[in-house]
Design a protein around this motif. Structure first.
Motif: not given
Ligand code: 4AD
Ligand code: MG
Length: 466
Positions: A373-401
């Motif tokens: 879509d040109g707007k978003t990235v393949a990121a993922m955060d895992v959120l949990v009750p009480r304090f929110g983000e516990i994990i942050g990660g993504s697929e990495r951009e592996w295309r050189l250009d």
């Protein structure tokens, strides 16, 4: 090597009058007409062992005067017989034969006299607080979780990689960095002259790392499955209950893996850790459940068994916009999710952990794989009750250009990242990974509410004593 059995080991034995020796710290001493009761704890488990000195022994004057000097906090060595205990809630006790006072703790000076001190008070006593039930339990859970992390990855074919603490590249703009220098700052200030980094230790600016990810990616592109687990540093001036300036992070990285593989790994990982805590730290978890966070055990049991909910960032924002709640920060598409938003999603919408994916590229790091879509990235955060983000990660951009273009767009330096770009020039693979904040995991598993209470010596703005 022969070590004495710990109190934990003694309490697991059948008490049949066998002679035992214990060493530990006195939690309480109580006297009745017939006997003196000494509760001893050696940190091997939450439980104390009760040592009973019968009055007949007290006719020994030397023993009597030594007992008089034994108070809360003192270290002792006690020999006696392990016998069944008539008292409620304990299987065994020690019928005392000999007592030795090793190190005194005078009652007028030893600060931990009360049964329950506030966590705030104890934070000022980081060198002594581990002698309390709460901090002993945190320390044991922390130990077990660290070991379980290695077990999980080793069992799944991941190799442990030591990534550097000092780095010359501002890894990813994850947060403000601490600078590392051997330049004489006082002399520099006096001279008023410009800083010549050529004269600095590394011949250029250097920092404490905010993440081991970029380095661990290099090993990922050779060993396929790797993880790093070490201290990371962020100089953000955020005085919150979920931020530290020095925290530990676990960062797995998998080659030939897409976002969906990453989500599956993160989910299985958290569930594994929670299950280990429930099984192997049962006594400590029961304590947290009773004293710190009522309902903790039940909610952890549910987490260990229930698949995690999943929603895209776009759906998450839609939920927030239609929420019947006054947020301090009004949510809109493109905003960074605040902790109040994360709490709302986990507590009100889902009622458990949720994996949020496909964030706008503007609010995420340069290395995340761009979606069609040109707007978003393949990121993922895992959120949990009480304090929110516990994990942050993504697929990495592996295309050189695509990656080069993003680096340019963001005004970053292609020279600085040239080694990182090499990974895309030579034998590039789709790959994915994430970072789990170790102390956030501990908040989650113990039910403690302030991150400064789950690391032995917290580092935060204006806090670096001990
Ligand atoms: O989301 P973050 O910034 O992600 C990274 O650093 C990536 N390089 C990870 C990766 O993909 N390999 O941080 C990851 C996690 C957060 O989700 C949070 O749990 C924790 O690290 N964290 C902190 N914990 C304590 N104090 C802080 N100041 C933290 N900042 C992040
Ligand atoms: Mg993050």
């Amino acid at each position: 090597m022969t070590l004495l059995p710990t109190i934990k080991q003694l309490l697991a034995m059948e008490p049949i009058g066998q002679e035992v020796t214990i060493r530990g710290w006195v939690r309480t001493k109580r006297e009745t007409k017939q006997s003196t009761f000494i509760e001893v704890n050696d940190g091997s488990c939450l439980s104390n062992i009760q040592c009973v000195v019968e009055s007949a022994l007290l006719e020994n004057e030397a023993l009597k005067s030594m007992l008089a000097r034994i108070a809360t906090g003192a270290s002792v060595e006690i020999a006696g017989k392990l016998v069944p205990s008539p008292a409620k809630g304990q299987k065994a006790e020690v019928s005392v034969i000999r007592v030795k006072l090793i190190g005194e703790a005078p009652a007028d000076r030893y600060p931990l006299q009360k049964k329950a001190h506030s966590l705030e008070f104890l934070r000022e006593l980081a060198h002594l607080r581990v002698r309390t039930n709460t901090f002993g339990a945190v320390a044991r859970v922390r130990n077990r979780m660290a070991f379980a992390i290695h077990q999980f990855f080793q069992e799944h074919g991941f190799y442990y990689v030591h990534t550097p603490i000092i780095t010359a590249s501002d890894a990813e703009g994850a947060g403000a960095m601490f600078q590392v220098t051997t330049l004489d700052l006082d002399a520099l200030a006096k001279s008023g002259g410009p800083v010549d980094y050529d004269k600095d230790f590394f011949g250029k600016r250097a920092y404490l790392t905010v993440s081991g990810q970029l380095n661990v990616e290099t090993y990922c592109q050779a060993l396929s499955r790797v993880y790093t687990f070490g201290p990371t540093f962020r100089a953000e001036n955020s005085n919150t209950t979920r931020h530290l300036a020095e925290f530990w992070m676990i960062e797995p990285e998998m080659a030939f893996a897409e976002l969906s593989d990453n989500i599956a790994l993160a989910t299985e990982f958290i569930q594994y850790l929670v299950a280990v805590a429930l099984k192997d730290c049962a006594e400590d978890i029961a304590f947290f459940d009773e004293r710190i966070q009522p309902g903790l055990r039940e909610s952890l049991e549910k987490v260990a068994q229930t698949p995690f909910a999943h929603m895209t960032y776009t759906d998450a924002v839609r939920e927030l916009e239609s929420a019947n709640t006054q947020f301090e920060f009004k949510p809109y598409w493109g905003c960074d999710l605040q902790s109040e938003h994360e709490k709302y999603l986990t507590e009100k919408v889902v009622g458990g952990p949720v994996v949020v994916t496909d964030y706008p590229k503007e609010i995420k790091a340069f290395y995340m794989k761009q979606n069609e879509d040109g707007k978003t990235v393949a990121a993922m955060d895992v959120l949990v009750p009480r304090f929110g983000e516990i994990i942050g990660g993504s697929e990495r951009e592996w295309r050189l250009d695509v990656l080069e273009k993003r680096i340019e767009e963001l005004g970053l330096s292609k020279e600085v990242y040239s080694w990182y770009l090499d990974l895309r020039r030579f034998g590039s693979t789709p790959h994915s990974g994430f970072g789990l904040g170790f102390e956030r995991l501990l908040l989650y598993v113990t039910g403690m509410t302030n991150i400064r209470d789950v690391i032995p010596f917290p580092r935060a703005p204006r806090q670096a004593e001990f």
